[in-house]
Motif scaffolding. Structure first.
Motif, PDB file in Angstrom:
ATOM      1  N   LEU A  10      14.477-127.376 -26.909  1.00  0.00           N
ATOM      2  CA  LEU A  10      14.746-127.775 -25.530  1.00  0.00           C
ATOM      3  C   LEU A  10      16.197-127.516 -25.178  1.00  0.00           C
ATOM      4  CD1 LEU A  10      13.054-131.279 -25.802  1.00  0.00           C
ATOM      5  CD2 LEU A  10      11.990-129.198 -24.941  1.00  0.00           C
ATOM      6  N   ILE A  11      16.459-127.343 -23.873  1.00  0.00           N
ATOM      7  CA  ILE A  11      17.836-127.289 -23.382  1.00  0.00           C
ATOM      8  C   ILE A  11      17.930-128.185 -22.159  1.00  0.00           C
ATOM      9  CG2 ILE A  11      18.264-124.957 -24.268  1.00  0.00           C
ATOM     10  CD1 ILE A  11      17.977-123.930 -21.399  1.00  0.00           C
ATOM     11  N   SER A  12      19.134-128.658 -21.893  1.00  0.00           N
ATOM     12  CA  SER A  12      19.332-129.544 -20.746  1.00  0.00           C
ATOM     13  C   SER A  12      19.352-128.730 -19.450  1.00  0.00           C
ATOM     14  CB  SER A  12      20.647-130.310 -20.885  1.00  0.00           C
ATOM     15  OG  SER A  12      21.737-129.412 -20.734  1.00  0.00           O
ATOM     16  N   GLN A  13      19.198-129.409 -18.350  1.00  0.00           N
ATOM     17  CA  GLN A  13      19.270-128.752 -17.046  1.00  0.00           C
ATOM     18  C   GLN A  13      20.644-128.123 -16.842  1.00  0.00           C
ATOM     19  OE1 GLN A  13      16.647-128.429 -14.783  1.00  0.00           O
ATOM     20  NE2 GLN A  13      18.031-126.973 -13.813  1.00  0.00           N
ATOM     21  N   ASP A  14      21.688-128.814 -17.283  1.00  0.00           N
ATOM     22  CA  ASP A  14      23.049-128.266 -17.175  1.00  0.00           C
ATOM     23  C   ASP A  14      23.179-126.959 -17.948  1.00  0.00           C
ATOM     24  OD1 ASP A  14      23.966-130.272 -15.523  1.00  0.00           O
ATOM     25  OD2 ASP A  14      24.777-131.478 -17.159  1.00  0.00           O
ATOM     26  N   GLN A  15      22.637-126.934 -19.169  1.00  0.00           N
ATOM     27  CA  GLN A  15      22.688-125.717 -19.967  1.00  0.00           C
ATOM     28  C   GLN A  15      21.930-124.580 -19.283  1.00  0.00           C
ATOM     29  OE1 GLN A  15      21.048-127.575 -23.506  1.00  0.00           O
ATOM     30  NE2 GLN A  15      22.891-127.022 -24.671  1.00  0.00           N
ATOM     31  N   LEU A  16      20.789-124.907 -18.708  1.00  0.00           N
ATOM     32  CA  LEU A  16      19.989-123.909 -18.004  1.00  0.00           C
ATOM     33  C   LEU A  16      20.732-123.376 -16.792  1.00  0.00           C
ATOM     34  CD1 LEU A  16      17.296-122.402 -17.718  1.00  0.00           C
ATOM     35  CD2 LEU A  16      16.456-124.355 -16.407  1.00  0.00           C
ATOM     36  N   ASP A  17      21.376-124.268 -16.036  1.00  0.00           N
ATOM     37  CA  ASP A  17      22.143-123.853 -14.854  1.00  0.00           C
ATOM     38  C   ASP A  17      23.279-122.914 -15.244  1.00  0.00           C
ATOM     39  OD1 ASP A  17      20.468-125.400 -13.296  1.00  0.00           O
ATOM     40  OD2 ASP A  17      21.880-127.077 -13.130  1.00  0.00           O
ATOM     41  N   LYS A  18      23.990-123.250 -16.331  1.00  0.00           N
ATOM     42  CA  LYS A  18      25.092-122.396 -16.794  1.00  0.00           C
ATOM     43  C   LYS A  18      24.573-121.035 -17.225  1.00  0.00           C
ATOM     44  CE  LYS A  18      28.054-126.186 -18.275  1.00  0.00           C
ATOM     45  NZ  LYS A  18      28.590-126.933 -19.411  1.00  0.00           N
ATOM     46  N   SER A  19      23.469-121.025 -17.917  1.00  0.00           N
ATOM     47  CA  SER A  19      22.865-119.774 -18.365  1.00  0.00           C
ATOM     48  C   SER A  19      22.438-118.921 -17.170  1.00  0.00           C
ATOM     49  CB  SER A  19      21.667-120.079 -19.257  1.00  0.00           C
ATOM     50  OG  SER A  19      20.989-118.906 -19.620  1.00  0.00           O
ATOM     51  N   ASP A  20      21.858-119.561 -16.171  1.00  0.00           N
ATOM     52  CA  ASP A  20      21.455-118.842 -14.956  1.00  0.00           C
ATOM     53  C   ASP A  20      22.653-118.230 -14.249  1.00  0.00           C
ATOM     54  OD1 ASP A  20      18.804-119.407 -15.393  1.00  0.00           O
ATOM     55  OD2 ASP A  20      18.691-121.036 -13.910  1.00  0.00           O
ATOM     56  N   LEU A  21      23.751-118.993 -14.144  1.00  0.00           N
ATOM     57  CA  LEU A  21      24.943-118.478 -13.488  1.00  0.00           C
ATOM     58  C   LEU A  21      25.530-117.278 -14.232  1.00  0.00           C
ATOM     59  CD1 LEU A  21      26.818-121.730 -12.380  1.00  0.00           C
ATOM     60  CD2 LEU A  21      25.765-120.015 -10.907  1.00  0.00           C
ATOM     61  N   GLU A  22      25.536-117.343 -15.544  1.00  0.00           N
ATOM     62  CA  GLU A  22      26.020-116.216 -16.338  1.00  0.00           C
ATOM     63  C   GLU A  22      25.130-114.991 -16.133  1.00  0.00           C
ATOM     64  OE1 GLU A  22      26.445-117.362 -20.444  1.00  0.00           O
ATOM     65  OE2 GLU A  22      27.726-119.076 -19.922  1.00  0.00           O
ATOM     66  N   TRP A  23      23.837-115.221 -16.067  1.00  0.00           N
ATOM     67  CA  TRP A  23      22.908-114.115 -15.856  1.00  0.00           C
ATOM     68  C   TRP A  23      23.127-113.482 -14.488  1.00  0.00           C
ATOM     69  CZ3 TRP A  23      18.716-113.781 -12.355  1.00  0.00           C
ATOM     70  CH2 TRP A  23      17.879-112.670 -12.563  1.00  0.00           C
ATOM     71  N   ILE A  24      23.311-114.325 -13.468  1.00  0.00           N
ATOM     72  CA  ILE A  24      23.533-113.821 -12.100  1.00  0.00           C
ATOM     73  C   ILE A  24      24.824-113.024 -12.029  1.00  0.00           C
ATOM     74  CG2 ILE A  24      24.065-114.533  -9.734  1.00  0.00           C
ATOM     75  CD1 ILE A  24      22.029-116.839 -10.159  1.00  0.00           C
ATOM     76  N   LYS A  25      25.863-113.516 -12.675  1.00  0.00           N
ATOM     77  CA  LYS A  25      27.136-112.797 -12.677  1.00  0.00           C
ATOM     78  C   LYS A  25      27.012-111.434 -13.335  1.00  0.00           C
ATOM     79  CE  LYS A  25      30.049-116.900 -12.617  1.00  0.00           C
ATOM     80  NZ  LYS A  25      30.988-117.742 -13.407  1.00  0.00           N
ATOM     81  N   GLY A  26      26.110-111.305 -14.284  1.00  0.00           N
ATOM     82  CA  GLY A  26      25.915-110.052 -14.995  1.00  0.00           C
ATOM     83  C   GLY A  26      25.131-109.009 -14.212  1.00  0.00           C
ATOM     84  N   LEU A  27      24.580-109.405 -13.083  1.00  0.00           N
ATOM     85  CA  LEU A  27      23.788-108.443 -12.287  1.00  0.00           C
ATOM     86  C   LEU A  27      24.648-107.452 -11.554  1.00  0.00           C
ATOM     87  CD1 LEU A  27      20.995-110.713 -10.783  1.00  0.00           C
ATOM     88  CD2 LEU A  27      20.812-109.136 -12.679  1.00  0.00           C
TER      89      LEU A  27
END
Length: 80
Positions: free
Chosen positions: A63-80
């Motif tokens: 499992l991961i926390s919502q905060d961890q998921l949000d950070k991961s999503d932001l990093e992914w978006i920045k990489g686009l």
């Protein structure tokens, strides 16, 4: 009072302000035909598999926390 109760009360408050009979009749028919409690949802094989995989992840504490998921999503978006 739960969020559901608050939402229901808010809808009731708004309904009390409507005086257009046709509009109210249409709303009544919509509510009357939507019997959520009696509806059975048929899941596809893929949906069942996804739920089983999810249950397995939970059991194995993957499992991961919502905060961890949000950070991961932001990093992914920045990489686009």
């Amino acid at each position: 009072m739960t969020g559901t109760d608050n939402l229901r009360n808010s809808i009731i408050d708004k309904l009390l302000t409507i005086s257009n009979k046709d509009y109210l009749s249409a709303l009544y028919q919509l509510v009357e035909k939507s019997s959520i409690d009696n509806d059975i949802v048929k899941l596809s094989d893929e949906q069942i598999l996804m739920l089983q995989l999810s249950d397995n992840d939970i059991k194995k504490e993957r499992l991961i926390s919502q905060d961890q998921l949000d950070k991961s999503d932001l990093e992914w978006i920045k990489g686009l």
